[in-house]
Each structure stands twice: as C-alpha cells, then as structure tokens.
Design an enzyme around this catalytic site. Structure first.
Site: not given
Length: 783
Positions: A478, A476
């Site tokens: 952020t 992922d």
C-alpha cells in the site's frame, strides 16, 4: 568529542579530491581538533574543537596557509555535533503509531496518501547543516599523498579561459611555442634560456605550494614530485623537456578545474530553480514583490501563470496544472487545487493560484535536496575507500622505485648515470596517483547529480554502489505498489444488520486515524451522509485491528483472521470473504460484542506504472517480491496483475524476518513509503523511500524516488550499474595508462613529458569520462 564545539567553515577554491585531502590532513594536525570532515561539493569544512585547547582562528590560519579562502559559517552546527529537530520531529519513525487499524494488513507497512494528506513540513525542520551524513566520521575523500593546485575563488564567475590557471597556461604555452619557433632559426644557446624561463615561471607558484603542503603534513604531493622532476631535468640539461612537463601539468590542472566546475554546476542548477522574487499578498489583497528568501511560514503568495513557485506551500485559492519536472523529473503536469501541497521550483502552467508558505526558504524541498546531494558526495563508497588506501602506499612506493631506477642500473646493467637519473625522474612523475584517486569520486559525484536531476536522491556513494549489486527488491504494497488511495467497494451486513449501521460503527472506531484505509471508510460514510456516532476507549492492535466502544458496545474492525482469534467466527460471511479477496479486495470484519456484524471491502488500485516498473526490475536480473500484511488471496491477485512474487499476512516482525532471509542470497533493496516502513528499510541493504518529497521520504531511507513511480527503482539500479561501470573504466584507464608509460620509460622508449602526460592526461580523461554520467537518462521506461 564530549563538551567540544562543532563548527563549520566555507572553504573556497577546492576543485578535486586532493584538495579535500590537503585541507583534512592540515586541520587534523592541529591540537584539540577532531571529527574533521571536508565536503568538496558543498565547499564546507566541519570540525569539533576541544574547549581551551583549540580555536577557530587556528583552523582558519592553517587552511589559509594552503592558499584557500576560508570563512566561518555561523549557526551551522552546535556543540557535540548533534543535529537539531523541530518541536514535533522524531527520528523514531518506527514508533509512529500508524498501525492501529488491522484489516488483516501490516499497517506499519502502509503509506500515507501524499496527495490527500500533506504533512505539516514546518513541524519537522531538520537542521541538515548540523547533521553529518558522511559515512566516515573523518570525512576523508582522498589520501594526503598528493595534491593539486586549486581554484582562485575570484575565478568562479569568470569564463574558464580567463582564470588564473588559464593565464598561466597561455603564458607557458607562448614561451614554449616561441622557443621552439626560434629554435628553427637560432642556435640552441639562444633558445635554451627561453625553455629555462618557462620552467622557472611555473616552478615558482608550484614550488611555493609544495613547500606549504610539506609543512602541513603532505610531503608527497604532486607539486613536490613535479617540482623535483623538473629541477632535476634542468640540472641535467633537459630544460626543453622540463618546460613541456610544467606546461602539460598546468594544462591538466586547468582542464581538471573546468571539469570540476561543470560537476558542481549540476548542483548549482538546482538552486537556480527558485525564482529570485515572489509576489507576497498584503492584508488588503494587493501584492508586493519581495525576495523569495524573505518569505516566512504563514505568508500568502500569488503565483501567476508561467511563474515558478517560490516556496513550499499549500494552495489556498485557485486551481492549476503544475509542471514538477524540475524537482521530481515527472514530465506530465499535475493538477493541483485548494488543500494540495506544492513544492518550490515547480512551474505554474495555466491558472493563478494563492499559496500559504509552509517552509522557510532555507528549508524548502529544493534546499533540502541540494544539501542532501552535497552531503552524499562526502560519503565514500567501499571501492573508493579501497582505492584511497591503495594510493596512500602507491606514492611512497613509487618514490622508492624511482630511487632504485637511479641507483641500481648503472651497476647492474651498465647504464650511464645521466640515463638512470633521467629515467628515474620520469618514474617520479608517474608516481602521482591523482588519476586513480579521482577516478571514483568523480564518477560518484556525476552519478549522484544525474540521479538528482531525475528525482532519484541517493545518500552517498556507499548506497549508490550497493544498489546495483542487489539480487532482490522487496516492495511494501500500500502506497508503494498501489496508489495508497483505497476506496470502499462493498459493505455487506450480517443478517439483521443494515449496511449503513455497519459502516457507521466502522467509521466510529476509525475516527482520528490518518491511515489510508481508515480515511477510505470515513470518506464512504460521509459520501453516504451517514451520521457517525462517538467512540470512546479507542485503541490499536498494531497490524491487526482498531477497537473502541460505541453506545456501550465493544466494536472492532480488523482482518477475518483477527475476528476468528477474538471468537467472532464470520462463518456466514466466508463465501463473500473468499469472493472479495480473490478479486483483489481487502476485507475487514466489523465485530460488535464478539459477534461478526458485517464486512467492509476496500480496494487500492496499483500504480499506473507498477506492472511496467516491476517488469523493468526483472529485466535487470533482480528478483521483485511484495511483502504485505494483507491476506494471501488479495496479495496473490495483485501480485498476479503486476507479475511478482508475494509474501502475505506479514506482521512488522515477519517483514524483518523476510528481509533477513532475502539477504542470505545477496544484497536487498527495500522499497516503502518512507513513513511506516522504517524497520524494514533499516534492515535491508539499501532502503528506498517513495514519498513525493516529504520529510520522512528524504530522511528515513538511503535513497528516495521523488517521482512516486515504481519505475524509479529500476532507474536506481540502472544508474548504480552505469556509475560502477564508469568507475571500472576510470580505474582501468588510470592504472593502464600509467603502467604502459612506466614500462616504456624503463626501456627508454618514452621520457619526461610522456610521463607527466600519463598523469595529467589520465586525470583529465577519467574526469571527462565521469562527466558522461551527467547525460544519463535512466532505464527505458514508459512515460
């Protein structure tokens, strides 16, 4: 079992996987007992008792009959075996609505800013003791085909050389050495009784245990094989070799006990990180010294320079640099001030600080890490399960071979009966698969402990084995590859609008959100001293936008794609959108009553070690991929900086499809923040959470990187591969040594004592080889 009562006991004296097998088999034979799980590292027995047909006393009597010390653990589990939660805890992490602000991101994939937004740990309160993490509900760690002597609990605090096992070795050694010394000067008839005495001294305790194990359902234990072989040797007049056999067996037992104790010490060392006392603040501002375990949630504690932090808490006064390396493995002290969370076991480097306790001693970070590592050692890897199934057939098969060696050669090859009996007894000693069975759990336990010391928490051998076989790692963006602390870089209004007005509208609909991008917008509005109007009818469109009504106007803030889908074409701002996205910024469009009112650009900087961490993963031959809901241009800019492939514009369902596609090529590791990434973490072969020790980081995924460093993922892969290499070495050593001695025994080169040496020697060698993993220092990564 429906309606059953799940109870737990502490079982002291277990020192190897065979002890687990003995206790498991014995308790399973009792009527009305199910769900038997024995954890070696935690020294814990768990079982479900059917109402009216089973009793705790019966379990305790059965375990005590094997020679172990057993005591009940009160409140450790509850009926039905379901684990308990705190009032606000939910296991449906995917259902946490952190997705409400769109901004063209898959907000379900964004992490909380752990530095700025601390979870109230007290509100989660998972009861680990009541939750069995073992992969196998039956909890077997070894087949009941063999066994070992076990430690006297009273020996736990003694030096190894004065324990009961050591005293037996010294006694037997003295008798054997004395007999050999006297044999140089005295006739055989005078020294033979000394060898016979040494044999009988050992056979009394070993024989008693063999009988107890046979009654408990384990007739093919190593004690049974060894006693049978030693008695046979005495009967055929080979008392000298019988004495050496029992001496080597006792020596191997002692060394294995020492090695097992050292492996368990790795977990005990974690418990030692918590100081015994704490300085609790009184209402009048003075302090009182209290035991650390007496601290309660809400208490205020003074931590002086040089002290260890006695609890999980939040700083309410003072500022200091904290050395968190004992807990997370991070060697660089971090500065903490009012409002920042701290974890138990950290070292206060310079300034005095005051804390408010957020977790009870039994549920602080250290306690949860200890429980997780203990539970992980009960979860068996696929390789371990195969070895155990193989071993369960090995011993009976080897006993048949031993019988054939005794009966067939006198007729087929003309051996005399003494020779065939002697060699058959030697084969009987080779039959025990102890070294083979312990080869896998010993390496796994060492690997799990080594990882925990470096802030790498892995939930069991199955996950540890799978990590090293991964062909790709999906990140992922952020909060995982980036810091998770975005900031507003630009506010660009449409004609006839002001930047302040656009920012005020954006902040209005983001009020109440815990998402990092929302907090960044609110922080920017506060920094510009902008008055934020009230918003009503706030709602979230997961992965797309946040909406609300401000002063009667319908306002939304989301991605350019979402703005176009809503009919608010930001054509006048397209050039600025393209420029900002190509610079790696995330662009959100503020729409008022269907018209684009302006842009808010944000940037979340990559973690300091992200590029090096990704490079280390690639160097291990694993393909790194970034999965993000961000727009393709922003994702491409960040991916180019970090050196990995990017899949952009993904909604939560799209991420699951990407994971499924990657799994077609091999095992996949998914790395997320452990808060909003639960679906993707669950879909991957192994889910890895980066979360600095928060509840969800420890609970959601199969592994967690406490250091919050991308390089920790490369460390996980390297640790897994080192552990599995150690497993292969151990299995090769155990099988190879026994195979060689079996052949040399059948052709008459070796006899009884080399046969027992092949068993006890191999057991000690594989255990010592496994302990080498405790010195593992991780992949070569910049600090």
């Amino acid at each position: 079992m429906d309606g059953g009562q799940k109870l737990q006991w502490r079982v002291e004296g277990m020192d190897c996987a065979a002890c687990v097998a003995k206790v498991t088999k014995a308790v399973e034979r009792l009527p009305g007992i199910s769900g038997v799980s024995v954890n070696l590292m935690a020294e814990r027995l768990t079982a479900t008792l059917a109402a009216g047909t089973a009793s705790a006393e019966a379990v305790e009597r059965q375990v005590a009959a094997l020679g172990y010390t057993v005591s009940p653990l009160s409140g450790a589990a509850e009926a039905g075996g379901h684990h308990r939660h705190g009032p606000t805890c939910s296991h449906d992490h995917a259902g946490h609505d952190h997705d409400h602000a769109g901004h063209g991101h898959d907000h379900a994939g964004h992490g909380h800013d752990h530095a700025d937004h601390s979870h109230d740990h007290a509100d989660h309160g998972h009861d680990h003791a009541g939750h069995d993490h073992a992969a196998d509900a039956r909890g077997r760690a070894a087949p009941a085909a063999h066994g070992h002597d076990h430690d006297d609990p009273a020996d736990a605090a003694r030096p190894w050389y004065v324990t009961g096992k050591a005293r037996l070795v010294w006694l037997l050694g003295g008798l054997v050495v004395g007999a050999y010394a006297l044999s140089l000067a005295l006739p055989h008839r005078f020294t033979y009784p000394l060898f016979l005495a040494a044999t009988l001294v050992a056979l009394i305790p070993f024989g008693r245990r063999a009988f107890a194990l046979a009654r408990a359902g384990s007739p093919f234990s190593i004690e049974t094989l060894m006693v049978t072989a030693a008695l046979g040797a005495v009967i055929i007049g080979a008392a000298e070799e019988a004495a050496i056999v029992v001496l080597l067996f006792a020596l191997g037992e002692m060394l294995e006990s020492v090695a097992a104790g050292r492996a368990r010490d790795g977990i005990r060392a974690l418990a030692a990180l918590i100081p015994r006392v704490a300085q609790r603040m009184r209402p009048d501002g003075t302090t009182e010294q209290v035991p650390a375990e007496a601290l309660s949630i809400g208490d205020e504690v003074l931590v002086r320079p040089g002290d260890r932090v006695p609890c999980d808490g939040v700083i309410i006064g003072g500022r200091s640099a904290l050395d968190e390396s004992p807990v997370t493995g991070e060697s660089i002290p971090v500065t903490r001030g009012p409002g920042d969370p701290v974890v138990a076991g950290s070292i206060n480097a310079d300034g005095a600080i005051r804390l408010r306790v957020t977790r009870a001693a039994s549920d602080n970070t250290i306690a949860r890490i200890i429980r997780m590592v203990e539970e992980a050692t009960a979860s068996r890897a696929k390789t371990q399960r195969f070895i155990e199934r193989f071993a369960s057939w090995w011993t009976p098969g080897a006993m048949v071979v031993s019988l054939l060696v005794i009966l067939v050669p006198p007729f087929a090859f003309g051996w005399d009966w003494w020779t065939s009996l002697y060699r058959g007894l030697a084969v009987l000693l080779i039959a025990c698969p102890c070294a083979l069975v312990i080869s896998v759990p010993a390496a796994m336990a060492s690997g799990l402990s080594a990882g925990a010391r470096r802030g790498l928490l892995i939930k069991g051998g199955a996950a540890l084995e799978a990590i090293g076989s991964a062909t790709s790692v999906a990140f992922d963006k952020t909060g995982t590859l980036t810091e998770g602390r975005p900031r507003v870089t630009d506010v660009l209004p449409a004609p006839a609008r002001s930047a302040e007005a656009v920012l005020a509208l954006a902040a209005a609909v983001e009020q109440g959100s815990a998402h990092p991008l929302a907090r960044a917008i609110l922080a920017e509005a506060e920094a510009r001293s902008i008055s934020i109007p009230a918003a009503t009818d706030q709602a979230a469109i997961p992965g797309r936008a946040a909406t609300g009504r401000v002063d009667g106007q319908r306002v939304s803030i989301g991605s350019p794609r979402h703005a176009r889908e809503e009919g608010a074409d930001p054509a006048l701002l397209d050039a600025e959108i393209e420029r900002l996205e190509s610079e790696g910024r995330t662009v959100a469009v503020v729409v008022v009553d269907g018209i684009a009112a302006g842009l808010v650009a944000l940037r979340d900087e990559p973690r300091g070690d992200a590029a090096a961490g990704v490079a280390a993963i690639s160097a291990l031959g694993v393909r790194p991929v970034m999965l993000t809901g961000d727009n393709p241009r922003t994702a491409a800019a960040i991916a180019a900086t970090l050196g990995l492939e990017a899949k952009a514009g993904l909604l939560p369902a799209d991420k699951l499809r990407e994971i499924a596609t990657l799994r077609e090529a091999g095992a996949v590791i998914m790395v997320g923040d452990g808060i909003n990434d639960a679906p993707a973490l669950a879909a991957a072969t192994v889910g890895v959470a980066m979360g600095g020790g928060t509840d969800v980081a420890l609970e959601t995924a199969d592994a967690a990187v406490l250091r919050d460093r991308v390089g920790g993922v490369a460390d996980l892969v390297a640790l897994s591969r080192a552990t599995m290499a150690n497993v292969r070495q151990n299995v090769g050593l155990a099988v190879g040594l026994k195979g060689v001695v079996l052949v040399t025994t059948l052709v008459g080169i070796t006899g009884l004592w080399p046969a027992i040496l092949a068993d006890t020697g191999a057991t000690v060698l594989v255990t010592l080889n496994a302990l080498r993993l405790l010195r593992w220092r991780g992949a070569a990564m910049p600090q």
